[in-house]
Design a protein around this motif. Sequence first.
Motif, PDB file in Angstrom:
ATOM      1  N   GLN A  43       0.840  -1.194   0.000  1.00  0.00           N
ATOM      2  CA  GLN A  43       0.000   0.000   0.000  1.00  0.00           C
ATOM      3  C   GLN A  43       0.877   1.247   0.000  1.00  0.00           C
ATOM      4  O   GLN A  43       1.845   1.347   0.752  1.00  0.00           O
ATOM      5  CB  GLN A  43      -0.909  -0.002   1.218  1.00  0.00           C
ATOM      6  N   GLY A  44       0.564   2.174  -0.891  1.00  0.00           N
ATOM      7  CA  GLY A  44       1.297   3.426  -0.972  1.00  0.00           C
ATOM      8  C   GLY A  44       2.520   3.374  -1.871  1.00  0.00           C
ATOM      9  O   GLY A  44       3.241   4.365  -1.984  1.00  0.00           O
ATOM     10  N   LYS A  45       2.771   2.211  -2.490  1.00  0.00           N
ATOM     11  CA  LYS A  45       3.924   2.071  -3.380  1.00  0.00           C
ATOM     12  C   LYS A  45       3.467   1.549  -4.729  1.00  0.00           C
ATOM     13  O   LYS A  45       2.517   0.781  -4.809  1.00  0.00           O
ATOM     14  CB  LYS A  45       4.960   1.112  -2.788  1.00  0.00           C
ATOM     15  N   THR A  46       4.175   1.952  -5.759  1.00  0.00           N
ATOM     16  CA  THR A  46       3.896   1.393  -7.075  1.00  0.00           C
ATOM     17  C   THR A  46       4.444  -0.021  -7.116  1.00  0.00           C
ATOM     18  O   THR A  46       5.247  -0.421  -6.251  1.00  0.00           O
ATOM     19  CB  THR A  46       4.566   2.227  -8.187  1.00  0.00           C
ATOM     20  N   GLU A  47       4.028  -0.789  -8.124  1.00  0.00           N
ATOM     21  CA  GLU A  47       4.560  -2.154  -8.281  1.00  0.00           C
ATOM     22  C   GLU A  47       6.071  -2.118  -8.436  1.00  0.00           C
ATOM     23  O   GLU A  47       6.783  -2.955  -7.877  1.00  0.00           O
ATOM     24  CB  GLU A  47       3.919  -2.828  -9.492  1.00  0.00           C
ATOM     25  N   LYS A  48       6.550  -1.154  -9.194  1.00  0.00           N
ATOM     26  CA  LYS A  48       7.993  -1.024  -9.424  1.00  0.00           C
ATOM     27  C   LYS A  48       8.726  -0.711  -8.121  1.00  0.00           C
ATOM     28  O   LYS A  48       9.768  -1.305  -7.828  1.00  0.00           O
ATOM     29  CB  LYS A  48       8.237   0.079 -10.449  1.00  0.00           C
ATOM     30  N   GLU A  49       8.187   0.205  -7.310  1.00  0.00           N
ATOM     31  CA  GLU A  49       8.809   0.548  -6.025  1.00  0.00           C
ATOM     32  C   GLU A  49       8.844  -0.651  -5.093  1.00  0.00           C
ATOM     33  O   GLU A  49       9.856  -0.895  -4.411  1.00  0.00           O
ATOM     34  CB  GLU A  49       8.057   1.698  -5.364  1.00  0.00           C
ATOM     35  N   ALA A  50       7.755  -1.411  -5.045  1.00  0.00           N
ATOM     36  CA  ALA A  50       7.694  -2.598  -4.184  1.00  0.00           C
ATOM     37  C   ALA A  50       8.705  -3.650  -4.640  1.00  0.00           C
ATOM     38  O   ALA A  50       9.356  -4.291  -3.808  1.00  0.00           O
ATOM     39  CB  ALA A  50       6.280  -3.175  -4.178  1.00  0.00           C
ATOM     40  N   GLU A  51       8.833  -3.819  -5.959  1.00  0.00           N
ATOM     41  CA  GLU A  51       9.807  -4.779  -6.474  1.00  0.00           C
ATOM     42  C   GLU A  51      11.227  -4.347  -6.117  1.00  0.00           C
ATOM     43  O   GLU A  51      12.045  -5.166  -5.682  1.00  0.00           O
ATOM     44  CB  GLU A  51       9.657  -4.929  -7.985  1.00  0.00           C
ATOM     45  N   ILE A  52      11.518  -3.078  -6.302  1.00  0.00           N
ATOM     46  CA  ILE A  52      12.848  -2.562  -5.958  1.00  0.00           C
ATOM     47  C   ILE A  52      13.141  -2.776  -4.478  1.00  0.00           C
ATOM     48  O   ILE A  52      14.258  -3.181  -4.110  1.00  0.00           O
ATOM     49  CB  ILE A  52      12.977  -1.077  -6.354  1.00  0.00           C
ATOM     50  N   ASP A  53      12.158  -2.535  -3.611  1.00  0.00           N
ATOM     51  CA  ASP A  53      12.344  -2.760  -2.172  1.00  0.00           C
ATOM     52  C   ASP A  53      12.749  -4.199  -1.878  1.00  0.00           C
ATOM     53  O   ASP A  53      13.681  -4.445  -1.097  1.00  0.00           O
ATOM     54  CB  ASP A  53      11.071  -2.430  -1.397  1.00  0.00           C
ATOM     55  N   ASP A  54      12.054  -5.163  -2.489  1.00  0.00           N
ATOM     56  CA  ASP A  54      12.388  -6.568  -2.251  1.00  0.00           C
ATOM     57  C   ASP A  54      13.777  -6.910  -2.781  1.00  0.00           C
ATOM     58  O   ASP A  54      14.533  -7.644  -2.140  1.00  0.00           O
ATOM     59  CB  ASP A  54      11.335  -7.488  -2.865  1.00  0.00           C
ATOM     60  N   LEU A  55      14.134  -6.386  -3.931  1.00  0.00           N
ATOM     61  CA  LEU A  55      15.464  -6.658  -4.484  1.00  0.00           C
ATOM     62  C   LEU A  55      16.555  -6.033  -3.611  1.00  0.00           C
ATOM     63  O   LEU A  55      17.610  -6.643  -3.400  1.00  0.00           O
ATOM     64  CB  LEU A  55      15.553  -6.163  -5.921  1.00  0.00           C
ATOM     65  N   LYS A  56      16.289  -4.862  -3.063  1.00  0.00           N
ATOM     66  CA  LYS A  56      17.245  -4.233  -2.142  1.00  0.00           C
ATOM     67  C   LYS A  56      17.402  -5.059  -0.867  1.00  0.00           C
ATOM     68  O   LYS A  56      18.494  -5.149  -0.307  1.00  0.00           O
ATOM     69  CB  LYS A  56      16.812  -2.812  -1.798  1.00  0.00           C
ATOM     70  N   LYS A  57      16.308  -5.658  -0.407  1.00  0.00           N
ATOM     71  CA  LYS A  57      16.381  -6.522   0.778  1.00  0.00           C
ATOM     72  C   LYS A  57      17.265  -7.735   0.505  1.00  0.00           C
ATOM     73  O   LYS A  57      18.059  -8.138   1.357  1.00  0.00           O
ATOM     74  CB  LYS A  57      14.986  -6.957   1.217  1.00  0.00           C
ATOM     75  N   ALA A  58      17.136  -8.307  -0.676  1.00  0.00           N
ATOM     76  CA  ALA A  58      17.993  -9.442  -1.047  1.00  0.00           C
ATOM     77  C   ALA A  58      19.453  -9.010  -1.095  1.00  0.00           C
ATOM     78  O   ALA A  58      20.337  -9.711  -0.586  1.00  0.00           O
ATOM     79  CB  ALA A  58      17.545 -10.026  -2.383  1.00  0.00           C
ATOM     80  N   ILE A  59      19.702  -7.853  -1.676  1.00  0.00           N
ATOM     81  CA  ILE A  59      21.071  -7.325  -1.751  1.00  0.00           C
ATOM     82  C   ILE A  59      21.637  -7.112  -0.359  1.00  0.00           C
ATOM     83  O   ILE A  59      22.817  -7.395  -0.104  1.00  0.00           O
ATOM     84  CB  ILE A  59      21.102  -6.012  -2.564  1.00  0.00           C
ATOM     85  N   ARG A  60      20.806  -6.648   0.563  1.00  0.00           N
ATOM     86  CA  ARG A  60      21.265  -6.416   1.940  1.00  0.00           C
ATOM     87  C   ARG A  60      21.788  -7.702   2.567  1.00  0.00           C
ATOM     88  O   ARG A  60      22.846  -7.715   3.201  1.00  0.00           O
ATOM     89  CB  ARG A  60      20.124  -5.843   2.783  1.00  0.00           C
ATOM     90  N   TYR A  61      21.057  -8.805   2.379  1.00  0.00           N
ATOM     91  CA  TYR A  61      21.517 -10.080   2.940  1.00  0.00           C
ATOM     92  C   TYR A  61      22.778 -10.578   2.249  1.00  0.00           C
ATOM     93  O   TYR A  61      23.662 -11.150   2.894  1.00  0.00           O
ATOM     94  CB  TYR A  61      20.403 -11.129   2.897  1.00  0.00           C
ATOM     95  N   LEU A  62      22.893 -10.365   0.952  1.00  0.00           N
ATOM     96  CA  LEU A  62      24.120 -10.727   0.232  1.00  0.00           C
ATOM     97  C   LEU A  62      25.300  -9.909   0.754  1.00  0.00           C
ATOM     98  O   LEU A  62      26.384 -10.452   1.008  1.00  0.00           O
ATOM     99  CB  LEU A  62      23.947 -10.506  -1.269  1.00  0.00           C
ATOM    100  N   THR A  63      25.088  -8.630   0.924  1.00  0.00           N
ATOM    101  CA  THR A  63      26.151  -7.749   1.416  1.00  0.00           C
ATOM    102  C   THR A  63      26.573  -8.128   2.830  1.00  0.00           C
ATOM    103  O   THR A  63      27.769  -8.175   3.144  1.00  0.00           O
ATOM    104  CB  THR A  63      25.680  -6.282   1.376  1.00  0.00           C
TER     105      THR A  63
END
Length: 75
Positions: A43-63
């Motif tokens: 809620q409050g995010k575009t599909e693209k923003e939500a996808e980017i958030d999840d990909l950033k979360k994955a990157i955080r765990y990799l980092t």
Amino acid sequence: MTDPDHYTRYKIEPATFIMRNGLSYWKGNIIKYVMRAGHKTVQGKTEKEAEIDDLKKAIRYLTMRINQLNGEIDL
């Protein structure tokens, strides 16, 4: 409780795959976030923003894992 579509869209849910294969916490989270990226609505995010958030979360765990292997994080 109803399972969210962004997890049940696959033949094997990410959580089931993670548990059956005994994956570590960091690997499990990477799989979870990558598999739901582009499918979870927020809620409050575009599909693209939500996808980017999840990909950033994955990157955080990799980092974090890379930093741990480099001795930069003491767990």
